[in-house]
Design a protein around this motif. Structure first.
Motif, short mmCIF file in Angstrom:
data_model
loop_
_atom_site.label_atom_id
_atom_site.label_comp_id
_atom_site.label_asym_id
_atom_site.label_seq_id
_atom_site.Cartn_x
_atom_site.Cartn_y
_atom_site.Cartn_z
N SER A 6 5.24 1.93 -11.37
CA SER A 6 6.03 1.15 -12.33
C SER A 6 6.36 -0.30 -11.64
N PRO A 7 6.24 -1.24 -12.45
CA PRO A 7 6.79 -2.51 -11.94
C PRO A 7 8.19 -2.26 -11.47
N GLY A 8 8.23 -2.89 -10.08
CA GLY A 8 9.52 -2.74 -9.41
C GLY A 8 9.96 -1.60 -9.10
N ALA A 9 9.01 -0.38 -8.93
CA ALA A 9 9.42 1.01 -8.47
C ALA A 9 9.21 1.05 -6.95
N VAL A 10 8.82 0.18 -6.12
CA VAL A 10 8.72 0.25 -4.92
C VAL A 10 9.54 -1.22 -3.95
N ALA A 11 10.02 -1.97 -5.16
CA ALA A 11 10.78 -3.05 -4.78
C ALA A 11 11.95 -2.77 -3.72
N TRP A 12 12.46 -1.74 -4.14
CA TRP A 12 13.75 -1.18 -3.23
C TRP A 12 13.35 -1.09 -1.63
N MET A 13 12.16 -1.05 -1.25
CA MET A 13 11.92 -0.73 0.06
C MET A 13 11.52 -1.74 0.82
N ASP A 14 11.67 -2.82 -0.03
CA ASP A 14 11.21 -4.41 0.57
C ASP A 14 11.73 -4.79 1.93
N LEU A 63 10.71 -1.74 4.81
CA LEU A 63 9.27 -1.77 5.26
C LEU A 63 8.72 -3.01 4.66
N LYS A 64 8.31 -4.03 5.05
CA LYS A 64 7.73 -5.34 4.47
C LYS A 64 6.30 -5.17 3.97
N ALA A 65 6.01 -5.79 2.95
CA ALA A 65 4.84 -5.63 2.18
C ALA A 65 3.69 -5.96 3.10
N GLY A 66 2.36 -5.50 3.07
CA GLY A 66 1.37 -5.93 4.00
C GLY A 66 0.39 -4.91 3.85
N ASP A 67 -0.92 -5.07 4.60
CA ASP A 67 -2.04 -4.30 4.34
C ASP A 67 -1.59 -2.75 4.75
N SER A 68 -1.03 -2.64 5.65
CA SER A 68 -0.51 -1.20 6.07
C SER A 68 0.40 -0.31 4.90
N TRP A 127 -0.58 3.01 2.68
CA TRP A 127 0.46 4.12 2.58
C TRP A 127 0.93 4.10 1.29
N GLU A 128 1.19 3.06 0.36
CA GLU A 128 1.48 3.20 -0.99
C GLU A 128 0.32 3.99 -1.57
N ASP A 129 -0.90 3.51 -1.55
CA ASP A 129 -1.97 4.04 -2.35
C ASP A 129 -2.28 5.71 -2.15
N ALA A 130 -2.12 5.82 -0.58
CA ALA A 130 -2.14 7.41 -0.27
C ALA A 130 -1.21 8.04 -0.70
N SER A 131 0.19 7.51 -0.83
CA SER A 131 1.32 8.24 -1.51
C SER A 131 1.25 8.49 -2.86
N ARG A 132 0.47 7.50 -3.50
CA ARG A 132 0.48 7.60 -5.17
C ARG A 132 -0.81 8.71 -5.21
N LEU A 133 -1.72 8.92 -4.43
CA LEU A 133 -2.75 9.82 -4.57
C LEU A 133 -2.17 11.36 -4.47
#
Length: 487
Positions: free
Chosen positions: A371-379, A382-387, A391-397
């Protein structure tokens, strides 16, 4: 004379008199927490007049309070350690609005231990984190029974107040019989201090800002700082969670007319009188320590008695528990240990009801993206980046696999009937296999597994709370995703 007989008891040993010179100052300075007493007075209004011995430092605390303040003293931002809150829906970051009140309330709630049986807990290179899940529950209130105007109606508080007055009267009688006039003056000053405080500052009980219910749940993550190893997850009805964490409390009843505009002069004179009463208490304490007689022992006894009553009756978690029942809110706490920060993040993702959106038309969980903003709490964690994106894609799957096994209807943008449904889940499993060599892969499974344990223990509800019952042709792969220890 009776007075001579009483004082003769103190001269039987030298150390008895010397002890009388130490006890009053030690009790008043070292053991009395006036700010805690005042906070409970503001929260519940249950503190009795006779329970107000205050040091000069306590007066500086009272002088800093505004007469019309609705926020409790120790809930002010700079008055105590204030945790940081991260909103699971929009990602907002804000200081906890009622830190001391919530700390007392959590102390009044029993913690239920939830075991973490994942094999990661056997590793020697882990960084353990303690996680408290606080399930915030709104209890139904009796509409035919109005709430009590104060906590005086509670049997425990009523007994405590009556017992205090009985002991106070007995000590007054002893001070007259033994001619301990400093003790008598101290008792009168303490009681007058309580009366002035009750006239000067509006007493509780406080209430939540919003009494109406809401139709959806909210998750908020809290800790002292972003590198903490002890985190608290608040989960519950949105209006109650926001009222406890984000909004200050309000007075149940408006302040009386003596505090309205045009009568500020009353507050000025009451503050001056309060200053004199507290200085008078200090003078009686110092004087009794110098005399080393029954005045010293009587004043010490009364200070310790007030400390005892605050510890076991007024300024305790018991009062906070009574206050929670008064506002019809329950806090159920569940504690678990996880192996790493990544596990904590996956645990929150799995518990958060706003991680995935629910399609308004199809009523299916949209899993193509968060969801929009659903992972903004972790900024801030854990900073945004390729890693992080990987990790987000693997968690979603991984969460898609879990929800599919549970039978939750998923909105994927394609027709999932027949062969297309099989192809979709095959693509999910194939995508997961690409991440199996990443160092954080095992933490994903641990986070989801712990989320399951907490969900079942706390009885949480919602479309994204699932049991990890996998039914797949690639059983070995799924077992690798969620390895667990034997019970």
């Amino acid at each position: 004379m009776v007075t001579v007989d009483f004082n003769a008891l103190l001269r039987t040993h030298d150390w008895v008199e010397e002890l009388g010179g130490l006890l009053p100052l030690s009790a008043l300075l070292e053991f009395l927490d006036a700010s805690h007493v005042f906070h409970i007075y503001q929260l519940t209004g249950a503190t009795a007049w006779w329970c107000w011995p205050i040091t000069p430092a306590g007066f500086r605390m009272l002088r800093s309070c505004r007469v019309s303040d609705e926020t409790c003293l120790l809930d002010e931002f700079d008055a105590s350690t204030t945790p940081v809150c991260l909103d699971g829906r929009y990602g907002d970051k804000y200081p906890l609005a009622n830190p001391e009140t919530l700390r007392l309330c959590l102390g009044a709630s029993k913690s239920h231990h939830v075991p973490n049986r994942h094999k990661n807990m056997l590793r020697r290179d882990i960084r353990p984190h303690t996680v408290d899940l606080v399930h915030v529950v709104r209890h139904p209130s009796d509409g035919n029974k109005p709430p009590p105007s104060s906590f005086l109606d509670h049997p425990f508080n009523f007994f405590s107040r009556v017992a205090g007055w009985v002991v106070w009267a007995g000590l007054v009688a002893f001070s007259i019989v033994s001619a301990s006039w400093l003790l008598l003056t101290f008792l009168l000053l303490v009681t007058a201090t309580g009366f002035v405080v009750s006239r000067l500052f509006p007493a509780g009980p406080r209430r939540l800002r919003v009494d109406r219910g809401s139709g959806y749940n909210r998750l908020v993550l809290s800790a002292q700082h972003m590198n903490a190893t002890h985190w608290t997850i608040y989960y519950g009805e949105s209006s109650v969670v926001n009222s406890l964490l984000n909004w200050p409390l309000r007075l149940e009843r408006a302040p009386e007319l003596r505090l309205v505009d045009g009568q500020e002069w009353q507050a000025v004179w009451l503050r001056r009188l309060l200053h004199m009463l507290i200085l008078g208490q200090w003078a009686m304490t110092v004087g009794s320590a110098a005399l080393k007689d029954w005045n010293a022992y009587g004043i010490s006894f009364w200070i310790f008695f007030c400390i005892l009553m605050n510890t076991w009756s007024f300024a305790t978690e018991h009062s906070a528990g009574t206050w929670l029942r008064h506002v019809a809110v329950g806090l159920e706490r569940y504690t678990v240990r996880v192996s790493s920060r990544r596990t904590l993040l996956n645990l929150v993702l799995a518990l958060n009801p706003d991680t995935f959106a629910l399609d308004a038309q199809t009523q299916k969980t949209e899993v193509n993206r968060f969801s929009p903003g659903a992972v903004a709490w972790m900024d801030d964690i854990l900073k945004a980046g390729d890693s992080r994106s990987a990790w987000e894609d693997a968690s979603r799957l991984a969460m898609i696999s879990a929800m599919e096994a549970k039978g939750i209807e998923l909105g994927t943008g394609v027709d999932k009937s027949g062969i297309e449904k099989h192809e979709f889940m095959a693509a999910v499993e194939e995508g997961l296999e690409r991440y199996t060599r990443m160092y954080w892969f095992d933490f994903i499974g641990e986070g989801i597994q712990v989320a399951q344990e907490l969900t079942m223990a706390a009885g949480l509800g919602g479309p994204h709370h699932f049991r990890l019952i996998y039914a797949s042709s690639k059983q070995d792969f799924l077992s690798a995703l969620l390895p667990s220890m034997s019970p």
